[in-house]
Scaffold this motif. Structure first.
Motif, PDB file in Angstrom:
ATOM      1  N   VAL A   1      22.509   7.717 -63.041  1.00 57.21           N
ATOM      2  CA  VAL A   1      23.490   7.317 -63.990  1.00 57.21           C
ATOM      3  C   VAL A   1      23.226   8.080 -65.211  1.00 57.21           C
ATOM      4  N   GLY A   2      24.396   8.886 -65.527  1.00 57.00           N
ATOM      5  CA  GLY A   2      24.136   9.845 -66.956  1.00 57.00           C
ATOM      6  C   GLY A   2      24.090  11.409 -66.374  1.00 57.00           C
TER       7      GLY A   2
ATOM      8  N   VAL B   1      28.596   9.488 -61.062  1.00 58.19           N
ATOM      9  CA  VAL B   1      27.008   9.498 -60.942  1.00 58.19           C
ATOM     10  C   VAL B   1      26.577  10.998 -60.345  1.00 58.19           C
ATOM     11  N   GLY B   2      26.075  11.625 -61.143  1.00 58.31           N
ATOM     12  CA  GLY B   2      25.917  13.144 -60.805  1.00 58.31           C
ATOM     13  C   GLY B   2      24.611  13.375 -59.950  1.00 58.31           C
TER      14      GLY B   2
ATOM     15  N   VAL C   1      29.385  -2.152 -61.117  1.00 60.71           N
ATOM     16  CA  VAL C   1      28.592  -3.440 -61.487  1.00 60.71           C
ATOM     17  C   VAL C   1      27.488  -2.510 -62.830  1.00 60.71           C
ATOM     18  N   THR C   2      27.086  -1.594 -62.561  1.00 57.95           N
ATOM     19  CA  THR C   2      26.074  -1.053 -63.328  1.00 57.95           C
ATOM     20  C   THR C   2      26.677  -0.151 -64.502  1.00 57.95           C
TER      21      THR C   2
ATOM     22  N   GLU D   1      26.151   0.955 -58.560  1.00 62.35           N
ATOM     23  CA  GLU D   1      26.884   2.139 -59.484  1.00 62.35           C
ATOM     24  C   GLU D   1      27.814   3.039 -58.560  1.00 62.35           C
ATOM     25  N   GLY D   2      28.761   3.908 -59.289  1.00 55.83           N
ATOM     26  CA  GLY D   2      29.427   4.816 -58.548  1.00 55.83           C
ATOM     27  C   GLY D   2      30.894   4.192 -58.164  1.00 55.83           C
ATOM     28  N   GLY D   3      31.618   3.998 -59.226  1.00 56.31           N
ATOM     29  CA  GLY D   3      32.856   3.445 -58.855  1.00 56.31           C
ATOM     30  C   GLY D   3      33.968   4.611 -58.556  1.00 56.31           C
ATOM     31  N   GLY D   4      33.652   5.853 -59.128  1.00 56.94           N
ATOM     32  CA  GLY D   4      34.439   6.773 -58.633  1.00 56.94           C
ATOM     33  C   GLY D   4      33.908   7.910 -57.736  1.00 56.94           C
TER      34      GLY D   4
END
Length: 571
Positions: A475-476, A469-470, A461-462, A435-438
């Motif tokens: 995620v979320g 991703v905070g 991918v996630t 996760e964490g594209g940005g």
């Protein structure tokens, strides 16, 4: 204007007995100034004049050595206008100074012209050294005709001196203090200026133009640091480097050594290493350097370093392949960080504290693009424990790694990390394995604050982890502070209040000049952002020295007059 005569001050200069005056000429002695009786002169001095009329013959003399009267020192005193010419030497110090020119008819009949001179600025002080690639080791370097070597000039230069470099390539041959064979570098030991960009065959009066006259400091893929800065901090002076390209450094050694109390690591700073200094770099290029750890720039040991209009490209290494800020304060203005590749984390910038010393990163108007970290996180920027990070008007795109491809934040309970993004655009970054594209906050000890920013159009991918991703790496979850920003497909006013839908492909125009213009008539990023007044209020309560003027313009210097999100207000 008539000037009242000062009485009772006896002459200590010219003796009137050597120049007898006729008795009873013109009645009561009087000087009348048609020019200025008080003259203000510039710091560099020069030639000056004023005008006077007198009714009797008079004498003139300067009271100070730095004022020299060049006109006739005996006036006719026949009532006609007479010109007084004088020269003033350059002020040698940082304080204003004052002096006088005395005119007198008798010892009891005198008047003064007051001279006040501006002080020098710090940049005016020091000796100038001139250097060419083929400069002579035995030359004094005081002119282009007697140019010396860069090593000689660096050894001779002291605080406030300036070293001027003719275009061409310079390769270090001297060993860094405390080092051994193989530790060759150009070492800045004093708070001097190093100025590149002069023509290859310069003459007196030429000015630097690094865009036309490439001035290259090259390590030939062997020097562990091409340029090392170890000048002790000073209350008045600092290091200033401009107009040079730093390339082909290779920090492939092991171990370290101390210079002025700062630690210089042989596996960091292949291009440039700064330890315990205050430095400003302008219009420089740091490119093609390698390192066992860090290849481009290593800023450490509480160094305070600022880079303006600089490029960091194609540097390689492990962690912080391009830049590693290690317990220092690093400010980047209008800089390009592009195509840097690391096998570890933080390919663009790696910001990491040491021994309880806060590591501070301040980036304004920067383009961070196409950097790749081979390990888990921080393709563009990795904010590690004990770091504070403020990004303003930055565009971050095209970066990649396994997770947190744009910006990663990781802290500990004892040393938390904080990232504040103001008017930034983060798009087109790719997390290749997770996760964490940005932007991703990797654990609960990291903090993300977003103001007037856009993080959209990133991939991972996630599912759900494409853009932000905070807190806690989940995620979320959302940033701690979210105000007037876009995350993914939604535009938010404050907190989690949605004010509109955002579609990155149709609302972010094609990349142009390092920015993504906003397009589309229904684009909430054009209307739901923060006003200039609201932006100026953000730093209230922050520990960082955020400059108001950085908040009210965009990445290209355009004034923010409307409620537009992101790094660029143009369409």
């Amino acid at each position: 204007m008539a000037l009242s005569l000062l009485v009772g001050c006896k002459s200590t200069w010219l003796d009137e007995s050597e120049h007898p005056m006729p008795d009873g000429v013109g009645g009561k002695a009087e000087f009348v100034f048609d020019g200025e009786p008080a003259v203000k002169v510039g710091k560099l001095g020069g030639e000056y004049s004023t005008k006077v009329r007198a009714n009797r013959p008079w004498l003139i003399e300067s009271t100070d050595e730095w004022i020299v009267v060049t006109s006739n020192r005996i006036g006719k005193g026949d009532g006609s206008e007479e010109i007084i010419n004088f020269t003033v030497t350059k002020n040698p110090g940082l304080e204003p100074r004052s002096g006088k020119i005395r005119m007198w008819i008798t010892n009891d009949d005198e008047a003064f012209i007051s001279i006040s001179q501006d002080p020098l600025e710090l940049s005016d002080l020091g000796t100038d050294y001139f250097v060419k690639p083929d400069g002579k080791a035995d030359a004094d370097g005081k002119s282009w005709e007697t140019a010396t070597t860069l090593s000689n000039a660096l050894e001779a230069a002291v605080n406030a001196d300036k070293i001027h470099l003719a275009a061409g390539e310079y390769v270090p041959t001297d060993i860094l203090p405390g080092g051994s064979k193989g530790d060759e570098t150009f070492f800045i030991k004093s708070n001097i200026s190093l100025i590149g960009g002069y023509p290859a065959n310069p003459k007196a009066g030429d000015t630097p133009d690094p865009g036309k006259n490439a001035t290259i400091l090259s390590g030939n893929d062997q020097a562990i640091h091409v340029l090392a800065v170890g000048a002790p901090k000073d209350n008045l002076f600092s290091v200033h480097v401009s107009g040079v390209t730093i390339t082909k450094g290779n920090s492939n050694g092991s171990g370290s050594y101390k210079i002025n109390g700062a630690t210089f690591y042989k596996n960091n700073g292949g291009g440039l290493i700064i330890g315990g200094s205050k430095a400003l770099f302008e219009n420089c290029i740091i490119t093609g350097n390698a390192g066992k750890a860090n290849g481009g720039l290593f800023n450490a040991e509480e160094s305070e370093s600022t880079f303006r209009n600089c490029e960091f490209t194609s540097n390689t290494g492990a962690n912080g392949a391009c830049i590693w800020n290690f317990a220092g304060t690093l400010s980047l203005y209008n800089c390009l960080l592009k195509d840097n590749k690391g096998t570890g984390v933080g390919a663009g910038v790696y910001n990491y504290a040491n021994g309880g010393i806060l590591s501070k990163l301040y980036m304004v108007g920067c383009e961070v693009a196409n950097n790749s970290a081979g390990a888990s996180q921080g393709g563009a920027i990795y904010a590690r424990e004990g770091s504070e990070n403020v990004l303003i008007n930055c565009t971050i795109y095209g970066n990649s790694c396994k997770k947190a491809a744009g910006v990663a934040v990781y802290g500990t309970a004892a040393a938390p990390a904080a990232l504040t993004m103001i008017s930034c655009t983060v798009t087109g970054n790719k997390a290749t394995a997770s996760e964490g594209g940005g932007v991703e906050v990797l654990n609960a000890n990291g903090t993300l604050n977003m103001y007037n920013s856009i993080v959209a159009g990133n991939t991972s991918v996630t599912a759900g982890g494409e853009d932000v991703v905070g807190q806690g790496g989940k995620v979320g979850t959302m940033p701690k502070i979210l105000r007037s920003s876009v995350i993914g497909a939604k535009a938010y006013s404050e907190g989690e209040a949605v004010v509109g839908a955002f579609d990155a492909p149709s609302m972010l125009g094609p990349l142009s000049g390092g920015v993504f213009p906003l397009i589309g008539s229904a684009n909430p990023a054009l209307t739901a952002g923060m006003t200039p007044a609201e932006l100026k209020a953000i730093p209230s309560g922050m520990s960082f020295d955020v400059l108001e003027e950085d908040l009210v313009v965009d990445q290209k210097g355009n004034t923010r007059s409307e409620k537009v999100m992101g790094a660029y207000v143009g369409k």
